[in-house]
Scaffold this motif. Structure first.
Motif, short mmCIF file in Angstrom:
data_model
loop_
_atom_site.label_atom_id
_atom_site.label_comp_id
_atom_site.label_asym_id
_atom_site.label_seq_id
_atom_site.Cartn_x
_atom_site.Cartn_y
_atom_site.Cartn_z
N HIS A 87 -6.06 -1.82 -6.47
CA HIS A 87 -5.05 -1.46 -7.27
C HIS A 87 -4.82 -2.14 -8.40
N PRO A 88 -4.59 -1.40 -9.58
CA PRO A 88 -4.79 -2.28 -10.94
C PRO A 88 -3.44 -3.16 -10.75
N ARG A 89 -2.26 -2.79 -10.20
CA ARG A 89 -1.24 -3.67 -10.24
C ARG A 89 -1.31 -4.71 -9.08
N VAL A 90 -2.18 -4.78 -8.34
CA VAL A 90 -2.11 -5.80 -6.98
C VAL A 90 -3.44 -6.85 -7.47
N MET A 91 -3.12 -7.95 -7.89
CA MET A 91 -4.30 -8.79 -8.33
C MET A 91 -4.31 -10.09 -7.30
N PHE A 92 -5.53 -10.36 -6.91
CA PHE A 92 -5.95 -11.53 -5.99
C PHE A 92 -6.68 -12.41 -6.73
N LYS A 93 -6.00 -13.56 -6.91
CA LYS A 93 -6.50 -14.60 -7.91
C LYS A 93 -7.28 -15.70 -7.18
N GLY A 94 -7.32 -15.86 -5.96
CA GLY A 94 -8.10 -16.77 -5.35
C GLY A 94 -7.18 -18.24 -5.11
N LEU A 95 -7.80 -19.09 -4.72
CA LEU A 95 -7.06 -20.62 -4.47
C LEU A 95 -6.92 -21.02 -5.92
N GLU B 224 0.79 -1.25 0.04
CA GLU B 224 -0.02 0.19 0.17
C GLU B 224 0.93 1.16 0.08
N ARG B 225 1.82 1.38 0.73
CA ARG B 225 2.82 2.36 0.83
C ARG B 225 3.74 2.63 -0.43
N THR B 226 3.89 1.52 -1.15
CA THR B 226 4.94 1.63 -2.27
C THR B 226 4.42 1.62 -3.61
N ILE B 227 3.44 0.46 -3.96
CA ILE B 227 2.90 0.56 -5.30
C ILE B 227 2.74 1.44 -5.98
N SER B 228 2.21 2.73 -5.45
CA SER B 228 1.96 3.76 -6.47
C SER B 228 3.04 4.34 -7.13
N ASN B 229 4.32 4.48 -6.30
CA ASN B 229 5.41 4.98 -6.48
C ASN B 229 6.71 4.35 -7.16
N GLU B 230 6.35 2.83 -7.39
CA GLU B 230 7.39 2.06 -8.03
C GLU B 230 6.72 1.34 -9.13
N ASN B 231 7.49 0.66 -9.91
CA ASN B 231 7.29 0.10 -11.19
C ASN B 231 7.28 -1.54 -10.86
N TYR B 232 6.12 -1.74 -10.32
CA TYR B 232 6.08 -3.40 -9.96
C TYR B 232 4.73 -3.68 -10.09
N GLU B 233 4.27 -5.17 -9.98
CA GLU B 233 3.19 -5.75 -9.88
C GLU B 233 3.21 -7.17 -8.87
N ILE B 234 2.20 -7.24 -8.24
CA ILE B 234 2.07 -8.52 -7.41
C ILE B 234 0.73 -9.35 -7.55
N SER B 235 1.00 -10.55 -7.51
CA SER B 235 -0.16 -11.33 -7.67
C SER B 235 -0.39 -12.28 -6.09
N PHE B 236 -1.53 -12.64 -5.77
CA PHE B 236 -1.66 -13.47 -4.36
C PHE B 236 -2.57 -14.67 -4.87
N ILE B 237 -1.93 -15.71 -4.80
CA ILE B 237 -2.74 -17.05 -4.87
C ILE B 237 -2.97 -17.40 -3.63
N GLY B 238 -4.41 -17.75 -3.47
CA GLY B 238 -4.76 -18.26 -2.27
C GLY B 238 -6.16 -17.43 -1.76
N PRO B 239 -6.74 -17.93 -0.81
CA PRO B 239 -7.96 -17.53 -0.21
C PRO B 239 -7.81 -16.22 0.69
N ILE B 240 -7.73 -15.00 0.03
CA ILE B 240 -7.35 -13.84 0.82
C ILE B 240 -8.51 -13.18 1.04
N PRO B 241 -9.19 -13.08 2.36
CA PRO B 241 -10.34 -12.47 2.76
C PRO B 241 -10.55 -10.92 1.80
N LYS B 242 -11.92 -10.60 1.35
CA LYS B 242 -12.05 -9.55 0.51
C LYS B 242 -11.71 -8.28 1.39
N ASN B 243 -11.96 -8.13 2.51
CA ASN B 243 -11.75 -7.03 3.40
C ASN B 243 -10.46 -6.75 3.59
#
Length: 381
Positions: A257-265, A233-252
């Motif tokens: 952010h367009p470069r932070v992707m939550f793809k579920g299990l 949250e602190r860095t994504i807007s100012n740095e050039n990277y993206e990150i994907s989360f694989i797994g059941p991360i709660p919606k809340n």
């Protein structure tokens, strides 16, 4: 050695988890080594219809016998899981007592009931407590209480087992510090099937949109996800990277952010492999771990690794193929993500190459099962 009993708190694909995947791989590789295996396990109700031939070859199934034991369920009370584990171990004992095995390989707490009764068994019992998370740093008061309760069976198993398996790294000293008998600890690493290992020429070139980070795991406080999300949250807007989360991360808990992707299990192995292949760096910022299979999967897929120096992680990760975080996780993540973002493409590729070569040389199941069988042969009783 002709026949082994494998006692486990569930086995993949019927139960998903690190220990369960390890049990699955042990069963397959014992069978492929011409050793017959009785797998004592339980399966979750929703997975009753899973077909074994989807995960084991016909030849493997001729040597593997699956024996289901019900894991007891009690109303929630303080220590209910500990009591259920004791009852499960007792049920395992009652099923094994009259059978003849060359070795009993007990995962987790499954050996608990056996220990004071071992003299009546004409078998060899070895135990593997895996991550020993109850002896690693606690996160909060609730976690500290859970650890105190888990130490009850763990201490008995560590102190009374003739052979304790350690995955290596800090786990060996944890076992001896907590009463493992002299020379009782056998270091045997986790492993990975060599079908995961890519050719070094298949390493993806750095994407013009920047580094691709990946997190794979369930939402659990000890996994350090909250610290990772705070840094993102602190860095994504100012740095050039993206990150994907694989797994059941709660919606809340998810970041919008367009470069932070939550793809579920993602349960499909081929789809999961693609996620690793498309990533540059796996992030594993846990407070406690054993020897995570996900790190081996990422290394075999040509990823550099960011991880905390816990459990046996240092046997897989160092500055040649990634970054080990010591101390405060948020401060460490800030530092190493910044370092990663400033690597040139050759430096990053060199780290990826080390990951692939290290898995090939040390952590394939073909190698690990040979070490395991040799260790069992040399246990002195």
């Amino acid at each position: 050695m002709k026949k082994i009993a494998l006692l486990t708190n569930g086995v993949f694909p019927f139960v998903v988890g690190g220990m369960q995947k390890h049990s699955y791989a042990l069963a397959k590789n014992f069978a492929n080594s011409k050793i017959n295996v009785d797998v004592y396990h339980f399966r979750k109700e929703e997975n009753k219809t899973i077909a074994l031939n989807q995960y084991f070859s016909d030849e493997e199934l001729r040597r593997i016998n699956f024996i289901e034991i019900t894991f007891p369920v009690f109303r929630h009370f303080i220590g209910h899981y500990i009591y259920a584990s004791f009852c499960y171990s007792k049920a395992l004992y009652e099923n094994v007592i009259n059978k003849d095995y060359d070795c009993i390989y007990a995962q987790g707490f499954t050996s608990w009931y056996f220990l004071k009764r071992e003299a009546s068994l004409k078998v060899k019992l070895i135990t593997n407590l895996h991550g020993l998370e109850m002896y690693q740093p606690s996160i909060n008061l609730k976690n500290k209480l859970e650890q105190c309760l888990l130490k009850i069976p763990a201490k008995k198993i560590i102190q009374n087992s003739k052979a304790n398996i350690s995955l290596g790294g800090k786990l060996t000293s944890i076992l001896y510090t907590n009463g493992a008998p002299e020379n009782s600890v056998i270091e045997l690493p986790n492993g990975i099937d060599d079908s995961w290992i890519i050719d070094e020429n298949a390493i993806a070139a750095l994407n013009q949109e920047g580094l691709k980070f990946l997190f794979v795991g369930r939402y659990e406080r000890r996994k350090g996800i909250e610290e990772l999300l705070e840094v993102i949250e602190r860095t994504i807007s100012n740095e050039n990277y993206e990150i994907s989360f694989i797994g059941p991360i709660p919606k809340n808990k998810q970041i919008d952010h367009p470069r932070v992707m939550f793809k579920g299990l993602i349960a499909d192995v081929d789809l999961l492999k693609n996620e690793f292949l498309n990533a540059d760096i796996l992030v594993c910022p846990s407070y406690s771990e054993g020897m995570p299979t996900v790190i081996l999967e990422a290394m075999a897929s040509g990823c550099a690794i960011i991880a905390t120096n816990v459990g046996a992680v240092s046997t897989m990760v160092d500055d040649q193929n990634g970054w080990l975080i010591e101390g405060d996780i948020k401060i460490g993540l800030d530092r190493v993500i910044t370092e990663a973002l400033h690597l040139d493409e050759k430096e990053l590729r060199d780290k990826k190459l080390v990951s692939i070569n290290r898995v090939s040389e040390k952590f394939t199941w073909e190698r690990v099962i040979k070490q395991t069988i040799e260790a069992i042969y040399h246990i002195k009783y």
